[in-house]
Design an enzyme around this catalytic site. Structure first.
Site, PDB file in Angstrom:
ATOM      1  N   PRO A   5       0.789  -1.228   0.000  1.00 46.18           N
ATOM      2  CA  PRO A   5       0.000   0.000   0.000  1.00 46.18           C
ATOM      3  C   PRO A   5       0.823   1.281   0.000  1.00 46.18           C
ATOM      4  CG  PRO A   5      -0.156  -1.130   2.115  1.00 46.18           C
ATOM      5  CD  PRO A   5       0.507  -2.072   1.164  1.00 46.18           C
ATOM      6  N   ASN A   6       0.309   2.237  -0.747  1.00 43.32           N
ATOM      7  CA  ASN A   6       0.827   3.606  -0.859  1.00 43.32           C
ATOM      8  C   ASN A   6       2.078   3.722  -1.708  1.00 43.32           C
ATOM      9  OD1 ASN A   6      -1.192   4.891   0.826  1.00 43.32           O
ATOM     10  ND2 ASN A   6      -0.250   3.790   2.524  1.00 43.32           N
ATOM     11  N   ARG A  44       5.524  12.012  -3.060  1.00 48.83           N
ATOM     12  CA  ARG A  44       5.434  12.529  -1.692  1.00 48.83           C
ATOM     13  C   ARG A  44       6.655  12.022  -0.910  1.00 48.83           C
ATOM     14  NH1 ARG A  44      -0.180  13.723  -0.458  1.00 48.83           N
ATOM     15  NH2 ARG A  44      -0.670  15.084  -2.206  1.00 48.83           N
ATOM     16  N   TYR A  86      11.743   8.446   0.713  1.00 46.19           N
ATOM     17  CA  TYR A  86      11.648   7.397  -0.308  1.00 46.19           C
ATOM     18  C   TYR A  86      12.295   7.769  -1.648  1.00 46.19           C
ATOM     19  CZ  TYR A  86       8.332   5.538   3.073  1.00 46.19           C
ATOM     20  OH  TYR A  86       7.765   5.054   4.224  1.00 46.19           O
ATOM     21  N   ASN A 120       7.950  -5.893  -1.438  1.00 46.63           N
ATOM     22  CA  ASN A 120       7.951  -4.776  -0.490  1.00 46.63           C
ATOM     23  C   ASN A 120       6.516  -4.683   0.029  1.00 46.63           C
ATOM     24  OD1 ASN A 120       7.969  -2.489   1.009  1.00 46.63           O
ATOM     25  ND2 ASN A 120       9.014  -1.216  -0.516  1.00 46.63           N
ATOM     26  N   ALA A 175       3.372  -1.092   4.552  1.00 43.37           N
ATOM     27  CA  ALA A 175       2.885  -1.134   5.944  1.00 43.37           C
ATOM     28  C   ALA A 175       2.385  -2.526   6.352  1.00 43.37           C
ATOM     29  CB  ALA A 175       1.791  -0.094   6.146  1.00 43.37           C
ATOM     30  N   GLU A 195      12.639  -9.952   0.793  1.00 43.35           N
ATOM     31  CA  GLU A 195      11.870  -8.805   1.306  1.00 43.35           C
ATOM     32  C   GLU A 195      12.714  -7.541   1.096  1.00 43.35           C
ATOM     33  OE1 GLU A 195      11.059  -9.310   5.466  1.00 43.35           O
ATOM     34  OE2 GLU A 195      10.367  -7.238   5.732  1.00 43.35           O
ATOM     35  N   HIS A 228      12.832  -3.150   1.572  1.00 43.64           N
ATOM     36  CA  HIS A 228      12.306  -1.862   2.025  1.00 43.64           C
ATOM     37  C   HIS A 228      13.210  -0.771   1.496  1.00 43.64           C
ATOM     38  CE1 HIS A 228       9.478  -3.906   4.512  1.00 43.64           C
ATOM     39  NE2 HIS A 228      10.466  -4.688   4.916  1.00 43.64           N
ATOM     40  N   ARG A 262      13.961   3.975  11.953  1.00 43.28           N
ATOM     41  CA  ARG A 262      12.706   4.726  12.020  1.00 43.28           C
ATOM     42  C   ARG A 262      11.910   4.343  13.278  1.00 43.28           C
ATOM     43  NH1 ARG A 262       9.837   4.578   6.323  1.00 43.28           N
ATOM     44  NH2 ARG A 262       8.698   6.289   7.340  1.00 43.28           N
ATOM     45  N   ARG A 313       8.066   0.014  13.153  1.00 46.56           N
ATOM     46  CA  ARG A 313       8.568  -0.497  11.859  1.00 46.56           C
ATOM     47  C   ARG A 313       9.695  -1.519  12.032  1.00 46.56           C
ATOM     48  NH1 ARG A 313       6.137   3.108   8.149  1.00 46.56           N
ATOM     49  NH2 ARG A 313       5.882   5.176   9.068  1.00 46.56           N
TER      50      ARG A 313
HETATM   51  O1  CA2 Z   1      10.788   1.572   3.332  1.00 41.30           O
HETATM   52  C1  CA2 Z   1       9.904   0.913   2.775  1.00 41.30           C
HETATM   53  O2  CA2 Z   1       9.999   0.475   1.627  1.00 41.30           O
HETATM   54  C2  CA2 Z   1       8.581   0.660   3.519  1.00 41.30           C
HETATM   55  O3  CA2 Z   1       8.152  -0.660   3.201  1.00 41.30           O
HETATM   56  C3  CA2 Z   1       7.601   1.689   2.985  1.00 41.30           C
HETATM   57  C4  CA2 Z   1       6.255   1.667   3.706  1.00 41.30           C
HETATM   58  C5  CA2 Z   1       6.416   1.706   5.213  1.00 41.30           C
HETATM   59  O4  CA2 Z   1       5.161   1.542   5.852  1.00 41.30           O
HETATM   60  C6  CA2 Z   1       7.369   0.631   5.709  1.00 41.30           C
HETATM   61  O5  CA2 Z   1       7.528   0.762   7.105  1.00 41.30           O
HETATM   62  C7  CA2 Z   1       8.732   0.762   5.027  1.00 41.30           C
HETATM   63  C8  CA2 Z   1       5.424   2.865   3.286  1.00 41.30           C
HETATM   64  C9  CA2 Z   1       5.174   2.948   1.819  1.00 41.30           C
HETATM   65  C10 CA2 Z   1       4.557   4.272   1.535  1.00 41.30           C
HETATM   66  O6  CA2 Z   1       5.120   4.755   0.340  1.00 41.30           O
HETATM   67  C11 CA2 Z   1       5.044   6.083   0.084  1.00 41.30           C
HETATM   68  C12 CA2 Z   1       5.862   6.517  -0.911  1.00 41.30           C
HETATM   69  C13 CA2 Z   1       5.870   7.857  -1.215  1.00 41.30           C
HETATM   70  C14 CA2 Z   1       5.027   8.728  -0.547  1.00 41.30           C
HETATM   71  C15 CA2 Z   1       4.202   8.270   0.437  1.00 41.30           C
HETATM   72  C16 CA2 Z   1       4.201   6.928   0.751  1.00 41.30           C
END
Ligand code: CA2
Length: 149
Positions: A11-12, A19, A24, A75, A78, A99, A101, A108, A112
């Protein structure tokens, strides 16, 4: 052993590059897919690249991978920190799982630091930015080759 790899994003991650670039980076998910498809070509593997904001869809792709794929790169975003269902699905998959990230989750928030998926993953990559996808792809290709040898 199938040389098809499923690369699954949770997700996201569709917002990647749009963003929170300080966490990221600036690359979009389309950029990541383009680079991964190019690398897959070099490595001689097929690649199915997916993203979903819905847990069940990710589980359905893992089930599909059971019949068709030689490896999974995931990946879970969340869902990493919440989803026993994705762990259960991965536990039914009999080939390499990596896996990944983008951020270093251990640097963080404490929530997490735990990953349900890590209990199944053959390797974990975190904190290498979007370059981690390429590293994960190289590793899964190597594991597929080693299993076939
Ligand atoms: O670091 C990673 O790849 C995560 O899997 C990203 C997740 C986070 O919940 C994990 O703890 C670590 C969040 C993905 C959200 O992606 C976004 C990317 C750009 C802007 C907003 C959200």
């Amino acid at each position: 052993m199938s040389r098809l790899v499923f690369l699954l994003n949770g997700p996201n991650l569709n917002l990647l590059g749009k963003r929170q670039p300080h966490i990221y980076g600036h690359e979009t998910l389309a950029d990541v897919e383009r680079d991964c498809q190019a690398l897959a070509g070099e490595l001689g593997i097929g690649l199915r690249f997916h993203q979903s904001n819905r847990e069940y869809e990710i589980i359905d792709w893992i089930h599909e991978a059971r019949d068709t794929a030689g490896g999974i790169v995931i990946n879970p975003a969340a869902f990493t920190h919440t989803s026993v269902a994705i762990l259960d699905a991965l536990n039914t998959f009999d080939a390499p799982v990596i896996e990944i990230h983008i951020s270093n989750v251990h640097k963080r928030e404490a929530f997490r630091h735990h990953s349900f998926v890590s209990a199944r993953a053959d390797g974990v990559i975190a904190g290498f930015g979007t370059q981690g996808y390429q590293l994960a792809l190289r590793r899964v290709a190597r594991l597929i080759d080693e299993k076939a040898a």
